[in-house]
Scaffold this motif. Structure first.
Motif, PDB file in Angstrom:
ATOM      1  N   VAL A  63       0.851  -1.199   0.000  1.00  0.00           N
ATOM      2  CA  VAL A  63       0.000   0.000   0.000  1.00  0.00           C
ATOM      3  C   VAL A  63       0.883   1.244   0.000  1.00  0.00           C
ATOM      4  N   PRO A  64       0.679   2.155  -0.970  1.00  0.00           N
ATOM      5  CA  PRO A  64       1.513   3.357  -1.029  1.00  0.00           C
ATOM      6  C   PRO A  64       1.628   4.062   0.320  1.00  0.00           C
ATOM      7  N   GLY A  65       2.848   4.418   0.668  1.00  0.00           N
ATOM      8  CA  GLY A  65       3.098   5.099   1.927  1.00  0.00           C
ATOM      9  C   GLY A  65       3.497   4.178   3.076  1.00  0.00           C
ATOM     10  N   THR A  66       3.473   2.869   2.855  1.00  0.00           N
ATOM     11  CA  THR A  66       3.839   1.919   3.913  1.00  0.00           C
ATOM     12  C   THR A  66       5.273   1.407   3.706  1.00  0.00           C
ATOM     13  N   PRO A  67       5.912   0.899   4.772  1.00  0.00           N
ATOM     14  CA  PRO A  67       7.252   0.313   4.619  1.00  0.00           C
ATOM     15  C   PRO A  67       7.279  -0.860   3.638  1.00  0.00           C
ATOM     16  N   ALA A  68       6.211  -1.659   3.589  1.00  0.00           N
ATOM     17  CA  ALA A  68       6.174  -2.794   2.654  1.00  0.00           C
ATOM     18  C   ALA A  68       6.211  -2.302   1.205  1.00  0.00           C
ATOM     19  N   HIS A  69       5.520  -1.222   0.945  1.00  0.00           N
ATOM     20  CA  HIS A  69       5.503  -0.615  -0.394  1.00  0.00           C
ATOM     21  C   HIS A  69       6.905  -0.134  -0.766  1.00  0.00           C
ATOM     22  N   LYS A  70       7.564   0.513   0.167  1.00  0.00           N
ATOM     23  CA  LYS A  70       8.936   0.989  -0.089  1.00  0.00           C
ATOM     24  C   LYS A  70       9.874  -0.191  -0.355  1.00  0.00           C
ATOM     25  N   ALA A  71       9.772  -1.238   0.490  1.00  0.00           N
ATOM     26  CA  ALA A  71      10.662  -2.396   0.348  1.00  0.00           C
ATOM     27  C   ALA A  71      10.432  -3.117  -0.966  1.00  0.00           C
ATOM     28  N   MET A  72       9.184  -3.292  -1.329  1.00  0.00           N
ATOM     29  CA  MET A  72       8.868  -3.966  -2.598  1.00  0.00           C
ATOM     30  C   MET A  72       9.395  -3.142  -3.772  1.00  0.00           C
ATOM     31  N   GLY A  73       9.224  -1.830  -3.720  1.00  0.00           N
ATOM     32  CA  GLY A  73       9.700  -0.967  -4.811  1.00  0.00           C
ATOM     33  C   GLY A  73      11.212  -1.054  -4.960  1.00  0.00           C
ATOM     34  N   ASP A  74      11.915  -1.047  -3.841  1.00  0.00           N
ATOM     35  CA  ASP A  74      13.385  -1.152  -3.882  1.00  0.00           C
ATOM     36  C   ASP A  74      13.815  -2.483  -4.499  1.00  0.00           C
ATOM     37  N   TRP A  75      13.139  -3.552  -4.075  1.00  0.00           N
ATOM     38  CA  TRP A  75      13.437  -4.900  -4.588  1.00  0.00           C
ATOM     39  C   TRP A  75      13.182  -4.982  -6.090  1.00  0.00           C
ATOM     40  N   LEU A  76      12.036  -4.454  -6.501  1.00  0.00           N
ATOM     41  CA  LEU A  76      11.644  -4.464  -7.908  1.00  0.00           C
ATOM     42  C   LEU A  76      12.704  -3.779  -8.775  1.00  0.00           C
TER      43      LEU A  76
END
Ligand SMILES: [Zn+2]
Length: 318
Positions: A63-76
């Motif tokens: 979900v945009p704005g969450t740590p999981a969103h940031k981590a997934m984006g970095d991984w991607l």
């Protein structure tokens, strides 16, 4: 994504047709239902693709704005840099209708980036903050895990990237991961398709015009039936023809049905409005759509194998 209100009227008769088609496809695609068989006959690795679904869901809801969103984006971004020739990251802040400032990233992984003949594939990598289709308000307030809704399309793009790294394409290929598809309200059209709209306004170069574009969304369930989505038929009938003909040639004619389907508001719509020719391959007939049960066990390796084989073959055919 959502269907247009006008088209809802056709949903009921379609449901029985869908059931019949699902039943019928047991024969034609029986061999393809075994994941390893699919992997053996196609360069698309369906088992790896299912692993990409599990990996995404393991980050938590994106979900945009969450740590999981940031981590997934970095991984991607890191994973695509390992596979593609060039990776472009579009980064911006979207202010939502309720005043939240949301960090957004589109990721464009490019193969043969200077080739004017290009194929564009896209999927959304964010997941929905609410499970609106749950009747229990406690469950409805929870985010969607996004195994099929988000995860499956991304997994197809990853599998294609793996295949293209092993055997480079003879045309340019752009794999676009869009953010913010599923954040807001489809009823009012606010805070949805955010990344696709942004990409449509910030194309990678002037005159950007891929030969064809395909959005892969909700492409992993156990009884796949892809009807020809109505906006796609309207905007890019030749792309629908090419993809469906390829699927039929590979023996998946019962999965890629010739029936015209609903008109679905999804990421292809803003891209078509910007003059690109993009279709939506989607199966909305999924019991866990926008529910907490959209988990990796509902995504089937053999379905990813069918879709992935079609996706890679469309590229190889040029
Ligand atoms: Zn969704």
């Amino acid at each position: 994504m959502t269907t247009t209100p006008l088209r809802w009227a056709t949903l009921r008769p379609l449901a029985s047709a869908l059931a019949a088609a699902t039943f019928a496809c047991g024969g034609a695609d029986a061999a393809a239902r075994d994941g390893t068989a699919v992997a053996a006959i196609s360069e698309f690795d369906a088992v790896a693709a299912h692993g990409y679904v599990e990996k995404q869901v393991a980050f938590g809801p994106r979900v945009p704005g969450t740590p999981a969103h940031k981590a997934m984006g970095d991984w991607l971004i890191a994973e695509m840099r390992r596979r593609a020739d060039t990776v472009i990251v579009q980064e911006w802040t979207h202010t939502s209708s309720d005043g939240k400032r949301l960090p957004m990233r589109n990721v464009l992984a490019r193969f043969r980036p200077t080739d004017p003949k290009r194929v564009l594939y896209l999927a959304h990598w964010d997941t929905r903050p609410r499970s609106d289709k749950e009747t229990d308000p406690v469950l409805a307030a929870r985010p969607v895990p996004g195994a099929n809704d988000g995860g499956s399309g991304v997994a197809i793009l990853f599998g294609v990237a793996d295949a293209l790294k092993k055997v480079p394409p003879t045309v340019g290929v752009d794999l676009l991961f869009v953010d913010g598809e599923d954040y807001g309200s489809f009823d009012t059209g606010t805070d949805v398709l955010i990344g696709a709209k942004y990409f449509a306004e910030h194309l990678p170069e002037p005159g950007y015009q891929p030969m064809l574009g395909v959005l892969w969304d909700m492409v992993g369930d156990a009884d796949p039936v892809f009807e020809q989505e109505a906006y796609s038929v309207q905007a890019a009938p030749e792309v629908v023809q090419r993809v469906w003909t390829t699927a039929q040639r590979l023996g998946h004619g019962s999965v890629f049905s010739n029936r015209e389907g609903l008109a679905i508001t999804d990421d292809h719509v803003p891209l078509n409005a910007a003059g690109l020719r993009v279709i939506d391959v989607i199966d909305l007939d999924y019991p866990w759509h926008h529910m907490t049960g959209d988990t990796p066990d509902k995504v089937v390796t053999s379905t990813l194998g069918i879709v992935g084989a079609v996706a890679i073959t469309v590229i190889r055919d040029f």
